[in-house]
Write a protein that holds these residues in place. Structure first.
Motif, PDB file in Angstrom:
ATOM      1  N   PRO A 230       0.806  -1.228   0.000  1.00 29.38           N
ATOM      2  CA  PRO A 230       0.000   0.000   0.000  1.00 29.38           C
ATOM      3  C   PRO A 230       0.837   1.276   0.000  1.00 29.38           C
ATOM      4  N   THR A 231       2.029   1.223   0.608  1.00 26.03           N
ATOM      5  CA  THR A 231       2.881   2.407   0.701  1.00 26.03           C
ATOM      6  C   THR A 231       3.807   2.555  -0.492  1.00 26.03           C
ATOM      7  N   GLY A 232       3.672   1.651  -1.471  1.00 29.56           N
ATOM      8  CA  GLY A 232       4.529   1.703  -2.643  1.00 29.56           C
ATOM      9  C   GLY A 232       5.502   0.542  -2.675  1.00 29.56           C
ATOM     10  N   GLY A 233       5.854   0.140  -3.897  1.00 28.72           N
ATOM     11  CA  GLY A 233       6.746  -0.999  -4.046  1.00 28.72           C
ATOM     12  C   GLY A 233       5.967  -2.297  -4.100  1.00 28.72           C
ATOM     13  N   ALA A 234       6.690  -3.391  -4.223  1.00 24.83           N
ATOM     14  CA  ALA A 234       6.048  -4.703  -4.335  1.00 24.83           C
ATOM     15  C   ALA A 234       7.020  -5.786  -3.923  1.00 24.83           C
ATOM     16  N   LEU A 235       6.463  -6.905  -3.523  1.00 28.88           N
ATOM     17  CA  LEU A 235       7.236  -8.111  -3.239  1.00 28.88           C
ATOM     18  C   LEU A 235       6.937  -9.119  -4.333  1.00 28.88           C
ATOM     19  N   ALA A 236       7.971  -9.704  -4.908  1.00 26.42           N
ATOM     20  CA  ALA A 236       7.766 -10.710  -5.931  1.00 26.42           C
ATOM     21  C   ALA A 236       6.944 -11.859  -5.368  1.00 26.42           C
ATOM     22  N   ALA A 237       6.192 -12.515  -6.240  1.00 22.56           N
ATOM     23  CA  ALA A 237       5.306 -13.590  -5.791  1.00 22.56           C
ATOM     24  C   ALA A 237       6.083 -14.669  -5.041  1.00 22.56           C
ATOM     25  N   GLY A 238       7.294 -14.972  -5.507  1.00 22.91           N
ATOM     26  CA  GLY A 238       8.100 -15.987  -4.833  1.00 22.91           C
ATOM     27  C   GLY A 238       8.522 -15.576  -3.444  1.00 22.91           C
ATOM     28  N   ASP A 239       8.695 -14.261  -3.219  1.00 23.97           N
ATOM     29  CA  ASP A 239       9.055 -13.769  -1.890  1.00 23.97           C
ATOM     30  C   ASP A 239       7.829 -13.558  -1.018  1.00 23.97           C
ATOM     31  N   ALA A 240       6.674 -13.312  -1.653  1.00 20.90           N
ATOM     32  CA  ALA A 240       5.470 -13.010  -0.891  1.00 20.90           C
ATOM     33  C   ALA A 240       4.950 -14.232  -0.141  1.00 20.90           C
ATOM     34  N   LEU A 241       5.053 -15.414  -0.742  1.00 17.07           N
ATOM     35  CA  LEU A 241       4.516 -16.610  -0.098  1.00 17.07           C
ATOM     36  C   LEU A 241       5.202 -16.915   1.232  1.00 17.07           C
ATOM     37  N   PRO A 242       6.556 -16.906   1.309  1.00 21.36           N
ATOM     38  CA  PRO A 242       7.185 -17.121   2.628  1.00 21.36           C
ATOM     39  C   PRO A 242       6.825 -16.039   3.638  1.00 21.36           C
ATOM     40  N   ARG A 243       6.654 -14.794   3.161  1.00 16.73           N
ATOM     41  CA  ARG A 243       6.274 -13.720   4.076  1.00 16.73           C
ATOM     42  C   ARG A 243       4.862 -13.938   4.610  1.00 16.73           C
ATOM     43  N   LEU A 244       3.954 -14.372   3.754  1.00 14.46           N
ATOM     44  CA  LEU A 244       2.591 -14.657   4.212  1.00 14.46           C
ATOM     45  C   LEU A 244       2.575 -15.831   5.183  1.00 14.46           C
ATOM     46  N   ALA A 245       3.412 -16.843   4.913  1.00 11.12           N
ATOM     47  CA  ALA A 245       3.512 -17.979   5.832  1.00 11.12           C
ATOM     48  C   ALA A 245       4.027 -17.530   7.197  1.00 11.12           C
ATOM     49  N   LEU A 246       4.989 -16.605   7.198  1.00 10.30           N
ATOM     50  CA  LEU A 246       5.502 -16.061   8.458  1.00 10.30           C
ATOM     51  C   LEU A 246       4.409 -15.291   9.192  1.00 10.30           C
ATOM     52  N   ALA A 247       3.604 -14.537   8.444  1.00 11.62           N
ATOM     53  CA  ALA A 247       2.513 -13.788   9.052  1.00 11.62           C
ATOM     54  C   ALA A 247       1.499 -14.719   9.702  1.00 11.62           C
ATOM     55  N   VAL A 248       1.149 -15.811   9.014  1.00 14.58           N
ATOM     56  CA  VAL A 248       0.193 -16.774   9.569  1.00 14.58           C
ATOM     57  C   VAL A 248       0.766 -17.430  10.822  1.00 14.58           C
ATOM     58  N   ALA A 249       2.053 -17.773  10.780  1.00 11.41           N
ATOM     59  CA  ALA A 249       2.689 -18.385  11.954  1.00 11.41           C
ATOM     60  C   ALA A 249       2.659 -17.427  13.146  1.00 11.41           C
ATOM     61  N   TYR A 250       2.899 -16.149  12.884  1.00 13.15           N
ATOM     62  CA  TYR A 250       2.866 -15.177  13.981  1.00 13.15           C
ATOM     63  C   TYR A 250       1.453 -15.029  14.538  1.00 13.15           C
ATOM     64  N   ILE A 251       0.461 -15.005  13.667  1.00 10.47           N
ATOM     65  CA  ILE A 251      -0.926 -14.888  14.135  1.00 10.47           C
ATOM     66  C   ILE A 251      -1.270 -16.063  15.046  1.00 10.47           C
ATOM     67  N   PHE A 252      -0.812 -17.261  14.676  1.00 11.26           N
ATOM     68  CA  PHE A 252      -1.075 -18.419  15.527  1.00 11.26           C
ATOM     69  C   PHE A 252      -0.412 -18.257  16.888  1.00 11.26           C
ATOM     70  N   VAL A 253       0.836 -17.812  16.902  1.00 15.47           N
ATOM     71  CA  VAL A 253       1.539 -17.618  18.176  1.00 15.47           C
ATOM     72  C   VAL A 253       0.840 -16.546  19.012  1.00 15.47           C
ATOM     73  N   SER A 254       0.389 -15.482  18.359  1.00 17.75           N
ATOM     74  CA  SER A 254      -0.281 -14.415  19.101  1.00 17.75           C
ATOM     75  C   SER A 254      -1.610 -14.878  19.689  1.00 17.75           C
ATOM     76  N   GLN A 255      -2.219 -15.900  19.094  1.00 15.57           N
ATOM     77  CA  GLN A 255      -3.488 -16.422  19.606  1.00 15.57           C
ATOM     78  C   GLN A 255      -3.291 -17.435  20.726  1.00 15.57           C
TER      79      GLN A 255
END
Length: 261
Positions: free
Chosen positions: A139-164
């Protein structure tokens, strides 16, 4: 297998699986998404790609929707057996109480993790089918390549689980002190909401750092061009610390409890 066949499990799974379809339909009817009050959020780029749609689904659901299945699976563990008047018969077997609790907690956390995975996986498939496969537009500009975005999304999901884990531990502890499953589930959800409300009280200043709710959206740092895990590490430390204390209270209290139901 019994937990998997229960109606509540099927209903929760259906709700999580249907949500991405509902959002796609909402965007199709309402037009391009946008933030409120001119604030730039993940919602602004929801339809840019499947990865963006997945991040948006996490953004709208992490605060409350994903709290419910965690509280339900963990709060229904022991209290449901007590409400069915079958808990004392389970304990009649020559099995330590700690082993019984551990097995129930393990199953509850596995179902909670499955719920955390189901939503983003369905969202990724639905979003890719609706908006195509491409980089994660920031949203603030720039982009993450699709290959880099998937590991980042997986990290986000893992963090959400830990936070819960705080909600999971709170629901599990309440499940060991009450015979009403709805009381344990409702208590965990209610106290989680109270934590979210307290986090909005800016007068608390630095005291908010000790609230798990203060770090619930720290996973968004994983979707920045340069990965910064400081916020996620702090949030995970707070969540795990609270969870360990609550799990210890559950095991200690249940080990000495007089079971009559």
């Amino acid at each position: 297998m019994r937990q998997l066949r229960r109606r509540r499990t099927l209903v929760i799974g259906a709700i999580l699986a249907v949500l991405p379809f509902v959002l796609v339909a909402a965007f199709a009817i309402g037009g391009e998404p946008g933030g409120r009050n001119n604030r730039i959020t993940l919602m602004d780029t929801a339809t840019a790609s499947g990865a963006n749609f997945t991040a948006t689904v996490l953004f709208v659901s992490a605060g409350f929707l994903l709290v419910v299945p965690v509280a339900l699976f963990c709060g229904d563990t022991v209290a449901s057996e007590a409400s069915w008047s079958s808990l004392r018969y389970l304990l009649a077997a020559p099995v330590p109480r700690s082993r019984l609790l551990l097995s129930k907690l393990t199953v509850a956390l596995l179902f909670s993790a499955a719920a955390m995975l189901l939503l983003p996986l369905v969202a990724l498939g639905v979003g890719t089918a609706a908006y195509g496969w491409g980089p994660l537009q920031l949203p603030t500009g720039g982009a993450l390549a699709a290959g880099d975005a998937l590991p980042r999304l997986a990290l986000a999901v893992a963090y959400i689980f830990v936070s819960q884990l705080v909600t999971a531990a709170l629901a599990f502890w309440l499940s060991t002190v009450t015979d009403a499953p709805l009381g344990a589930v409702g208590g965990a959800v209610g106290l989680t909401i109270v934590g979210n409300v307290l986090d909005q009280v800016t007068a608390l200043e630095q005291w908010r750092d000790f609230l798990p709710a203060h770090w619930q959206f720290a996973w968004a740092d994983a979707l920045q061009p340069q990965l910064d895990g400081t916020g996620m590490l702090q949030g995970a430390s707070v969540s795990v610390a609270y969870a360990l204390v609550l799990f210890a209270l559950a095991f200690r209290g249940f080990g000495k409890k007089d079971i009559v139901s």
